[in-house]
Design an enzyme around this catalytic site. Structure first.
Site, PDB file in Angstrom:
ATOM      1  N   CYS A  35     -19.976  90.781  39.443  1.00 39.63           N
ATOM      2  CA  CYS A  35     -19.807  91.759  38.364  1.00 39.63           C
ATOM      3  C   CYS A  35     -18.517  91.548  37.600  1.00 39.63           C
ATOM      4  CB  CYS A  35     -19.769  93.180  38.917  1.00 39.63           C
ATOM      5  SG  CYS A  35     -21.340  93.750  39.504  1.00 39.63           S
ATOM      6  N   CYS A  62      -9.832  92.932  35.957  1.00 42.05           N
ATOM      7  CA  CYS A  62      -8.972  92.804  34.793  1.00 42.05           C
ATOM      8  C   CYS A  62      -7.763  93.731  34.903  1.00 42.05           C
ATOM      9  CB  CYS A  62      -9.766  93.117  33.538  1.00 42.05           C
ATOM     10  SG  CYS A  62     -10.518  94.736  33.559  1.00 42.05           S
ATOM     11  N   CYS A 106     -13.722 100.986  34.539  1.00 43.81           N
ATOM     12  CA  CYS A 106     -12.744 100.727  35.607  1.00 43.81           C
ATOM     13  C   CYS A 106     -12.378 102.018  36.324  1.00 43.81           C
ATOM     14  CB  CYS A 106     -11.472 100.094  35.037  1.00 43.81           C
ATOM     15  SG  CYS A 106     -11.745  98.463  34.339  1.00 43.81           S
TER      16      CYS A 106
END
Ligand SMILES: Cc1ncc(COP(=O)(O)O)c(C=O)c1O
Lengths: 311, 399
Positions: A35, A62, A106
């Site tokens: 993912c 990230c 996130c």
């Protein structure tokens, strides 16, 4: 690159509570390598009080995934499990002074990891209720329950919002219809109509237009003096002053500039010496023009006069 | 802190000589080149000169084969749409899965309009299967569009050979050479390429200027209709300053071609070897033996590209990544997926693209900071422990 808040950057460059937690008694793993983001949340819970004594994380992902993990551990430390479970993904984002919309997933991942870790501590299998929903997005394995919960919790109204928050629909787009159906259902319950992105953008644009205040059109001024508030003589003195001020610089480069005439908004000058043939004559002129505009407080044209003005 | 720009495949710095050449066309030389008076005339002559400079760089037979456009994307669209319009009986397009979105998005759109698009796939090193290509060429094919060099990996496609094959089959051939022009010698007059796209901002000219090379005799339908500019092939008053700039940039590119293929290439190899020698679980993507001299794309396993870029940026180093998170697309780059990169690495690719301005000191600085950056991120990763992946260790096919 993204417009990350100072706080996101700070938590990315100096993550709090990173690394393994010795003696953790609750571990939540979410995400996967494929993912593009994965998070392991480790908590140490006091069995008597159910207070989270310590929390640490390990994250593959990230900048905002790492920052969200860091924020999550800071938020939940010292809370009881029940208090911690009240933490919404929006709170994680708020703690970081906001996340770009494309990165909201996130913070959702952080919340999921927390639920998983608490379930793990309590000896429950967290994913059970989660898997009740059918997979809507095959690309990112997102099910209907998660999509619906996220829509409700964040008042989402478009497919794009859902993709930003959950990733669902961000891959092949095949599930966009499925997401629309869920949006329809939730919005219908709330008495709102589902709008396609296009409709919403149009509505936003219309609203924006009605909010713009149109300034009254000004009547054109008759004389330059009226515009700048200067008399003709004052204007010419100011122009002369600017020209005089730049001359020494040009003379150093073996050039010169001379004021020839002022006609309305046009200021005629003659460039001499090295300046005339120079590639940068136009650059020089624009610099002087800029200074004149600033000095006079009005727009003027600075025009070079060639040696024989009749040619 | 000095900044180090290694993102030249995204865009390049405009050469100061190019800036100098174009400036007068914003000021004294403002004329419309179509005008008959001297204002227009002088600009018209400058455009002709620019056309010839580009003709020379491309090795085109005639300067009139150069058509100025607004960008690489416009050139790509013009080429494909023209081929379809000019040959309405042909309803198929052949292209590759790794083209730039300028081609791919257009093809997807055309599929909705009922055209058939054949996408050639690539192997693990980004190479095409020419037998498959040969089998697809038919009298139904309106156009083949294949990029000369890939923007992400730098990998070359054998466009000269593929154009030859298309020509044998009586099919038009277009190449998106946006990344190749200026870095590889091109001799169009001795090729079977019918159309070629290039973009100014990739070769030290400004953004917003491009060229479509159109071989004399190629059937053509303009995208923009209007005035008779560009001999009726692209209406709209010429962007004279940018055209002059692109001409100058083409001339300079010809001069620096050798430099690109020697000095720049050596620097690129130094960077790559310096990184790979120090960092485990990293490998070069694409075809290392057959690519642009300035490009190197490295996949770092178990970490994510955006976080690498953020840390590089903190050191003043600009690069780019095919990671999903940098684009907002949520999926890793279509080029990396097409090559079947393992998912452990597909999110961790970083592209360094050099230019003639890149220095050895800059490269050495990147080599110096890279291991620390990778180690820092891996220490955060749940897939990494004690200098090794925690997951089942595996050997990627790219080692
Ligand atoms: C291979 C390729 N084709 C086309 C383009 C688009 O060029 P432009 O930005 O001039 O439209 C690019 C630029 O990113 C490219 O790399």
């Amino acid at each position: 690159m993204w417009n990350y808040s100072e706080k996101v950057q700070e938590h990315f460059f100096n993550p709090r509570n990173a690394g393994e937690l010795e003696g953790a008694n609750g571990i939540g793993d979410v995400g996967s390598l494929s993912c593009g983001d994965a998070l392991r949340l480790m908590i140490h819970v006091d069995p008597d009080t159910e207070v989270i004594l310590d929390a640490r994380f390990q994250t593959f992902g990230c900048g905002s995934a790492i920052a969200s993990s860091s924020a999550l551990t800071e938020i939940i430390k010292g809370k009881t499990l029940d208090e911690a479970l009240q933490v919404s993904n929006q709170e994680i984002a708020d703690f970081l002074d906001g996340l770009p919309p494309e990165k909201m997933h996130c913070s959702v991942m952080g919340r999921e990891a927390l639920q998983a870790a608490v379930a793990n501590y309590r000896g429950e299998v967290w994913s059970d209720d989660h898997e009740e929903g059918a997979l809507v997005c095959k690309c990112f394995a997102v099910d209907a329950v998660l999509i619906e919960e996220t829509i409700r919790a964040n008042n989402l109204t478009t497919v794009q919002d859902v993709s930003f928050y959950t990733k669902a629909g961000g891959g092949c787009s095949a599930c966009h219809e499925g997401i629309e159906d869920i949006l329809n259902k939730v919005l219908a319950e709330k008495g709102q109509a589902f709008q396609s992105n296009v409709a919403r953008v149009q509505a936003d644009a219309e609203q924006a237009l009605t909010q713009i205040e149109m300034p009254p059109l000004s009547t054109p001024q008759v004389t330059e003096a009226a515009v700048s508030g200067l008399s003709t003589l004052q204007r010419i003195r100011k122009i002369e002053a600017v020209i005089e001020a730049v001359r020494p610089q040009l003379q150093r480069d073996k050039g010169d500039i001379e004021l020839i005439d002022v006609v309305g908004k046009a200021v005629y000058v003659r460039l001499t010496g090295a300046c005339t043939g120079c590639q940068l004559a136009s650059v020089t002129l624009s610099g002087v023009q800029q200074q004149l505009i600033e000095s006079l407080g009005e727009f003027i044209h600075l025009l070079p006069v060639t040696k024989s003005p009749t040619a | 802190m000095d900044t180090i720009y290694l993102d030249n495949n995204a865009t390049t710095q405009v050469d100061p000589l190019v800036v100098q050449a174009m400036l007068p066309y914003f000021t004294e030389q403002f004329g419309n080149p179509s005008s008959l008076h001297q204002y227009g005339n002088r600009v018209g002559l400058a455009l002709k000169h620019a056309r010839q400079q580009i003709q020379t760089l491309l090795g085109a037979e005639h300067d009139t084969e150069i058509v100025f456009t607004s960008c690489g994307t416009e050139s790509d669209s013009t080429a494909i749409l023209s081929a379809l319009k000019a040959q309405p009986e042909r309803r198929e397009i052949i292209t590759t899965v790794v083209e730039h979105p300028a081609i791919l998005s257009l093809c997807e759109y055309l599929e909705k309009d009922g055209y058939t698009v054949h996408y050639l796939t690539v192997d693990g090193k980004g190479r095409l299967d020419l037998e498959h290509y040969q089998a697809l060429l038919s009298d139904q094919t309106a156009i083949v569009s294949v990029m000369w060099a890939n923007n992400e990996t730098g990998t070359f496609f054998p466009v000269l050979e593929m154009a030859e094959m298309a020509s044998q089959a009586g099919v038009m051939f277009h190449t998106d050479a946006v990344q190749a022009v200026g870095k590889v010698p091109i001799d169009l007059k001795n090729s079977k390429i019918d159309m070629l796209s290039l973009s100014g901002h990739k070769l030290h000219a400004p953004k917003g200027i491009g060229v479509l090379y159109l071989r004399r005799g190629t059937r053509f339908r303009p995208l923009l209709r209007g005035g008779h500019q560009e001999r009726g092939r692209r209406a709209g008053t010429e962007n004279s300053a940018s055209i002059v700039a692109l001409g100058k940039a083409a001339e300079l590119a010809l001069h620096s071609m050798k430099h690109e293929n020697t000095v720049v290439k050596v620097l690129r190899d130094r960077l790559e070897q310096g990184i790979l020698a120090q960092i485990q679980h990293a490998f070069v993507t694409g075809d290392p033996d057959n690519r642009l001299p300035n490009t190197c794309n490295i996949a770092f396993e178990y970490i994510e590209g955006e976080s690498i870029l953020l840390l590089l940026n903190k050191h003043g180093i600009a690069a780019s990544s095919g990671s999903a998170c940098t684009s907002g697309s949520l999926e890793p780059s279509h080029v990396m997926r097409a090559m079947g990169l393992p998912y452990t690495a597909a999110h961790g690719t970083v592209r360094f693209s050099l230019s003639r301005y890149t220095t050895e000191a800059e490269i050495d600085r990147v080599i110096e900071v890279m291991p620390g950056i990778i180690a820092q991120l891996r220490s955060l990763s749940p897939y990494w422990k004690n200098n090794a992946p925690v997951q089942e260790a595996f050997d990627p096919a790219y080692a």
